[in-house]
Design an enzyme around this catalytic site. Structure first.
Site, PDB file in Angstrom:
ATOM      1  CB  CYS A 100      -1.419   0.012   1.104  1.00  0.00           C
ATOM      2  SG  CYS A 100      -1.699   1.593   1.520  1.00  0.00           S
ATOM      3  CB  CYS A 104      -5.281   6.353  -2.617  1.00  0.00           C
ATOM      4  SG  CYS A 104      -3.428   5.316  -3.433  1.00  0.00           S
ATOM      5  CB  THR A 191      -3.645   4.145   5.347  1.00  0.00           C
ATOM      6  OG1 THR A 191      -4.236   2.169   5.929  1.00  0.00           O
ATOM      7  CG2 THR A 191      -1.845   3.820   3.927  1.00  0.00           C
ATOM      8  CD  GLU A 258      -2.447  -0.586   7.960  1.00  0.00           C
ATOM      9  OE1 GLU A 258      -2.156  -0.937   7.454  1.00  0.00           O
ATOM     10  OE2 GLU A 258      -2.413   0.315   6.179  1.00  0.00           O
ATOM     11  CG  HIS A 293     -10.006   5.071  -0.722  1.00  0.00           C
ATOM     12  ND1 HIS A 293      -8.418   5.356  -0.924  1.00  0.00           N
ATOM     13  CD2 HIS A 293      -9.456   4.015   0.554  1.00  0.00           C
ATOM     14  CE1 HIS A 293      -8.048   4.602   0.123  1.00  0.00           C
ATOM     15  NE2 HIS A 293      -8.757   3.697   0.054  1.00  0.00           N
ATOM     16  CE1 TYR A 297      -8.667   0.736  -1.132  1.00  0.00           C
ATOM     17  CE2 TYR A 297      -9.113  -1.538  -0.548  1.00  0.00           C
ATOM     18  CZ  TYR A 297      -8.778  -0.441  -0.076  1.00  0.00           C
ATOM     19  OH  TYR A 297      -8.858  -0.400   1.656  1.00  0.00           O
ATOM     20  CB  CYS A 300      -3.739  -0.040  -4.765  1.00  0.00           C
ATOM     21  SG  CYS A 300      -4.882  -0.425  -3.822  1.00  0.00           S
ATOM     22  CD  GLU A 448      -5.056  -1.291   2.887  1.00  0.00           C
ATOM     23  OE1 GLU A 448      -5.599  -1.199   1.766  1.00  0.00           O
ATOM     24  OE2 GLU A 448      -5.595  -0.371   3.261  1.00  0.00           O
TER      25      GLU A 448
END
Ligand code: SF4
Ligand code: FE
Length: 484
Positions: A100, A104, A191, A258, A293, A297, A300, A448
């Site tokens: 990650c 973003c 994150t 995180e 978001h 995904y 990413c 995640e």
């Protein structure tokens, strides 16, 4: 300056006085901490790639506010094409880090806050939109990383924010002053917080009128007084602290961490407030941020998936199993699943539309379908990767044993696969698989995928709202020649 180099980014973080805790101790130098550094390196990649001519079109764009060249991670999307490029950029960053890369959440919050504050100001004559534009101009000009912070600890899920036994379980305003507000509470699973210059806080759910103090959005520097970051544990995390465990960590350079971020009476000046008590707009902000978001995904996770599929294929080569038809078929299945996720990310972007403020928003239904698939497919991709890798992925001796003068010769002799492949290379690829499937990177790739950007049920609620079942019933009745 509007583009920082990776090195300048690292140096800029050194100037922050972050209050970070890990394993019960305060980390005085988070930048060089061996457990935290791989996570910082992942964010650094978003700066490094922006310097490369090959990726200029994906990684950079022109600001609609300043007219200057900016990193796309600070962009307000100006078209569907911008939204598509965002997903492609995220796939690229996932491929380069297998982790990650954290930046973003800021980008997604910029776009959600921009369009929402525009609409609040129109209704209430507030000044949030101008406040936010001023903040984003500062971010773009200095190429900052901003952590978008949404998820409150939430306490009893059956109770609204103002009804909790402890009123701080959702972040709230505890004092209103002439010059700003004081906030208290926490944001969980943050994150990238310790690799960010600023944190942009938003409410986590739609609010009722009596939740007024909880309907607050703002930004403060990550080293503002009263902020504490408590880093989460990850499976196998302390391998990063061990000497002679370079092979064992699987992904030596990159990672993601995180934190639980506590806001213990943090002051927010008026010009950094983007929502303050307009409870009916909290839901809009949440929905838009989550939509962006969920689109993210589709980029990413697909990029990390590319690395995982590649690693499984290399492991099959090293095992001498690459020609087996079931292995080939499993790799095809993994690619099919991964590209399906990508197709969803691209589709919700291509179907984007302009908001009232002018920036572009994804198609909400398709973005939620994208994320719903992501709560499932990476798990199947991981299952197939483990199938191909074989049990050695989790029973393999350590690098120290491999290098031991006493038992190293046995490890060398019995861990051989295809004779021409060095044992060390076989160990490296299996450790990378372990890292993504169930080590530190599994936080970002697996769990995640389930809970990040909202747990599966949150998407199902959106799908039921956006899916237009009434229209589908009408279609069926028409074909069946049923009169309403
Ligand atoms: Fe970006 Fe993906 Fe990490 Fe979210 S999970 S911050 S979209 S890399
Ligand atoms: Fe995430």
């Amino acid at each position: 300056m509007s583009l920082m180099t990776g090195e300048e980014y690292v140096e800029s973080l050194r100037k922050l006085k972050l209050n970070v805790y890990y394993l019960g101790e305060k980390i005085d130098n988070p930048v060089d901490n061996p457990v935290l550094r791989p996570s910082l390196n992942s964010v650094k990649m978003t700066y490094d790639l922006a310097q490369e001519a090959e990726y200029e079109d994906l990684m950079t764009t022109t600001s609609n506010i300043t007219g200057e060249k900016i990193n796309r991670f600070t962009n307000l999307h100006q078209s569907s094409e911008d939204l598509v490029k965002k997903v492609k950029m995220q796939r690229l960053c996932g491929q380069k880090t297998a982790a990650c890369f954290q930046r973003c959440v800021g980008m997604d919050s910029f776009n959600a806050v921009y369009s929402t504050t525009f609409e609040i100001d129109k209704e209430y004559n507030t000044n949030y939109f101008e406040n936010f534009k001023k903040f984003l101009t500062y971010v773009q000009k200095n190429d900052l990383t901003v952590d978008g912070a949404m998820t409150d600890p939430k306490g009893d899920r059956g109770l609204s924010p103002s009804k909790q036994a402890d009123p701080d379980l959702y972040l709230r305003v505890v004092e209103r002053r002439e010059d700003g507000v004081v906030v208290r509470g926490a944001k969980a699973h943050q994150t990238g917080i310790c690799n960010s210059h600023e944190v942009l806080v938003m409410p986590t759910i739609a609010m009722r009128p009596d939740d007024k103090d909880y309907a607050i959005a703002f930004s403060v520097p990550t080293d503002a007084e009263g902020i504490t970051m408590i880093i989460g544990r990850q499976s196998c995390d302390t391998r990063k602290m061990e000497k002679d465990a370079d092979i064992d960590v699987g992904n030596k350079e990159f990672g993601g961490v995180e934190a639980l971020v506590v806001f213990d009476d943090v002051f927010v000046p008026n010009d950094r407030i983007f929502l303050n008590g307009e409870t009916e707009y909290a839901g809009m902000l949440v929905e838009r941020f989550a939509g962006y978001h969920r689109q993210s995904y589709g980029g990413c996770k697909v990029g990390v998936g590319d690395v995982l599929i590649g690693a499984a294929a290399v492991a099959a080569d090293y095992n001498g199993a690459a020609k087996a038809s079931h292995i080939k078929d499993k790799l095809i299945e993994m690619m099919h699943l991964n590209e399906t996720l990508y197709a969803c990310g691209i589709a919700c972007s291509a179907e984007g539309h302009a908001t009232k403020a002018g920036n572009y928003q994804i198609d909400l239904l398709l973005a939620n379908v994208c994320k719903q698939n992501i709560t499932r497919f990476p798990y199947e991709i991981v299952r197939l990767a483990e199938d191909i890798a074989g049990g050695l992925m989790v029973t393999m001796p350590s690098e120290k044993d491999y290098k031991s003068p006493e038992v190293g010769k046995y490890v060398e002799k019995y861990l051989v696969g295809v004779a021409s492949v060095p044992v060390e290379d076989r160990m490296k690829i299996l450790r990378l698989l372990e890292n993504i499937c169930l080590g530190t990177a599994a936080v970002g790739y697996r769990t995640e995928s389930m809970h990040g950007a909202g747990s599966p049920q949150a998407q199902r609620i959106m799908i039921s709202r956006q899916g237009n079942l009434a229209h589908k019933k009408k279609l069926a009745k028409k074909i069946a020649r049923i009169e309403d």
